[in-house]
Design a protein around this motif. Structure first.
Motif, PDB file in Angstrom:
ATOM      1  N   ARG A   1      -8.321  -5.135  -1.447  1.00 18.02           N
ATOM      2  CA  ARG A   1      -8.511  -3.760  -0.972  1.00 18.02           C
ATOM      3  C   ARG A   1      -7.894  -3.534   0.400  1.00 18.02           C
ATOM      4  O   ARG A   1      -7.209  -2.539   0.641  1.00 18.02           O
ATOM      5  N   LYS A   2      -8.146  -4.476   1.317  1.00 16.50           N
ATOM      6  CA  LYS A   2      -7.741  -4.244   2.711  1.00 16.50           C
ATOM      7  C   LYS A   2      -6.475  -4.989   3.094  1.00 16.50           C
ATOM      8  O   LYS A   2      -5.943  -4.775   4.179  1.00 16.50           O
TER       9      LYS A   2
ATOM     10  N   ILE B   1      -6.478   2.346  -5.885  1.00 19.92           N
ATOM     11  CA  ILE B   1      -7.573   1.614  -5.246  1.00 19.92           C
ATOM     12  C   ILE B   1      -8.376   2.577  -4.376  1.00 19.92           C
ATOM     13  O   ILE B   1      -7.802   3.349  -3.593  1.00 19.92           O
TER      14      ILE B   1
ATOM     15  N   GLU C   1     -11.599  -9.733  -3.541  1.00 18.36           N
ATOM     16  CA  GLU C   1     -11.669  -8.272  -3.628  1.00 18.36           C
ATOM     17  C   GLU C   1     -11.417  -7.635  -2.274  1.00 18.36           C
ATOM     18  O   GLU C   1     -10.750  -6.602  -2.162  1.00 18.36           O
TER      19      GLU C   1
ATOM     20  N   LYS D   1     -10.389   3.594  -1.301  1.00 17.33           N
ATOM     21  CA  LYS D   1     -10.435   3.088   0.062  1.00 17.33           C
ATOM     22  C   LYS D   1     -11.862   2.732   0.456  1.00 17.33           C
ATOM     23  O   LYS D   1     -12.813   3.390   0.062  1.00 17.33           O
ATOM     24  N   ASP D   2     -11.972   1.644   1.227  1.00 15.62           N
ATOM     25  CA  ASP D   2     -13.268   1.214   1.753  1.00 15.62           C
ATOM     26  C   ASP D   2     -13.262   1.498   3.250  1.00 15.62           C
ATOM     27  O   ASP D   2     -12.527   0.871   4.014  1.00 15.62           O
TER      28      ASP D   2
ATOM     29  N   LYS E   1       0.853  -1.193   0.000  1.00 14.71           N
ATOM     30  CA  LYS E   1       0.000   0.000   0.000  1.00 14.71           C
ATOM     31  C   LYS E   1       0.887   1.241   0.000  1.00 14.71           C
ATOM     32  O   LYS E   1       1.723   1.408   0.894  1.00 14.71           O
TER      33      LYS E   1
END
Length: 404
Positions: free
Chosen positions: A393-394, A65, A389, A67-68, A48
């Motif tokens: 993302r995380k 990407i 996914e 962010k969630d 990241k």
């Protein structure tokens, strides 16, 4: 003129102030936008970075990407992502299913049909007449010969009393009772009536005694060797009756809850692919294996033509009918070292990972025995796409934050 000049200066200052505020707002908006994304590698999602560039591991271009900011075990997907991932859901409603489970088992000796031949007196094994396990043995065949001083003394007492019976008077009468006592002692040591009677005809008392089998069957185990010294009661060999065998297998403890003694199972054999027989569950171990969470069960298998041998592998088919529960496709369950979990749709486009406990699994379906909201929509296809996914993302496992 002076007032006009002052007014112009005021307008200029206001213009500069508005310009500065606009630039600050643009910088703040740009900073806010920059903070809403990060850069990661599709090959190494644990990378990241705040700025674009290349992956320090594989040197591929980093991908921006979004962010969630949802909960640690939640992810939001767009309609396009749901469509591309073939992600579908169904309500977690209860249903009835008949399930058939296949288990691998091994044939063993039926221990209730195993007989042991033991040393009847302390002594030395001079000869073993059976030296190979699996050999057939018939009732009356010689098993072993032993040198025993205790038996030799009992033989001598018997023959002495027999000879003294010919002496007239009380001495001869007492010899009869002594002979009877010696005979009982020889019977206790395992000598047959024929062997005892043969002592009378012998010219001298032998310290060696041969013992014979009282059973017919197969030599299952040989525990003594020629020349070895054995104590009274020590096993010499074991004889098994192969007319019935035990089939032992281990089943999942959740599946075993519905099993019962006397339940019928269909058995097939690796060595005889075309052979199928039915057997009944004869024993269910009340103790669970703590490490594997499996339960041992036994079935008694008929072996009329003795074609089946201990050690053969078999396939056990057990059927559990009319089971009520929540069943979903096995591919809908995410399994890893942390346990099992599923994805449910919390709201439109928002998916949440939930830890679950599994029950029976058969025909591509698995039972969920965890408490679930019956209105919850479970992801039944594309679960691994959602999971991938999330990890992309995380950068971590959605179950990492759950209490195990």
């Amino acid at each position: 003129m002076k007032k006009l000049h002052q007014f112009g200066m005021l307008i200029l200052m206001i213009a500069l102030l508005v310009s500065c505020n606009s630039k600050n707002e643009e910088k703040h908006a740009d900073h806010k936008y920059q903070q809403s994304i990060y850069y990661s590698c599709s090959m190494d999602p644990q990378i990241k970075e705040e700025n674009p560039g290349k992956c320090p591991i594989c040197h591929m271009e980093l991908t921006p990407i979004q962010k969630d900011n949802g909960a640690y075990n939640e992810i939001t997907l767009s309609d396009q992502q749901i469509k591309l991932g073939n992600i579908t859901m169904q309500k977690s409603s209860a249903s009835e299913q008949s399930s058939q489970e296949n288990f691998t088992g091994v044939l063993t000796l039926n221990q209730s049909n195993v007989k042991s031949i033991s040393a009847r007196a302390t002594g030395r094994i001079e000869k073993l007449y059976f030296k190979t396990e699996g050999a057939s043995i018939k009732k009356g065949q010689a098993v072993y010969q032993i040198y025993s001083e205790d038996i030799a003394i009992a033989k001598q007492d018997y023959i002495s009393a027999y000879k003294q019976m010919e002496i007239p008077g009380d001495f001869g009468k007492n010899a009869k009772s002594m002979m009877q006592a010696a005979k009982q002692k020889l019977s206790f040591y395992g000598l047959s009536n024929a062997q005892i009677e043969a002592i009378k005809r012998g010219k001298e008392v032998s310290p060696y005694t041969t013992f014979y089998s009282n059973y017919s069957g197969t030599v299952a185990e040989i525990t003594a060797t020629e020349g070895s010294y054995v104590m009274e009661g020590a096993p010499v060999l074991k004889i098994g009756n192969l007319s019935t065998l035990w089939l032992e297998t281990q089943v999942n403890v959740n599946y075993a809850k519905q099993l019962r003694v006397g339940q019928t199972a269909l058995i097939s054999f690796v060595d005889f692919p075309s052979k199928e027989i039915t057997a009944k569950v004869s024993f269910i171990n009340p103790e669970i294996n703590a490490s594997s969470r499996l339960l041992l069960i036994q079935m008694e298998v008929p072996n009329t033509n003795l074609a089946l041998k201990p050690g053969m592998q078999a396939i056990v088919k057990l059927t559990k009918s009319n089971t009520t529960g929540i069943f979903i496709p096995a591919d809908a369950v995410i399994r890893d070292q942390n346990g099992s979990s599923i994805w449910v749709e919390k709201s439109k486009g928002v998916f949440k990972n939930i830890k679950v406990t599994l029950g029976t699994e058969s025909n591509g379906m698995v039972e969920l025995i965890s408490d679930l909201d019956l209105e919850a929509k479970i992801v039944i296809t594309g679960a691994y796409a959602v999971n991938s996914e999330f990890e992309f993302r995380k950068g971590n496992d959605p179950m990492a934050g759950m209490k195990m």
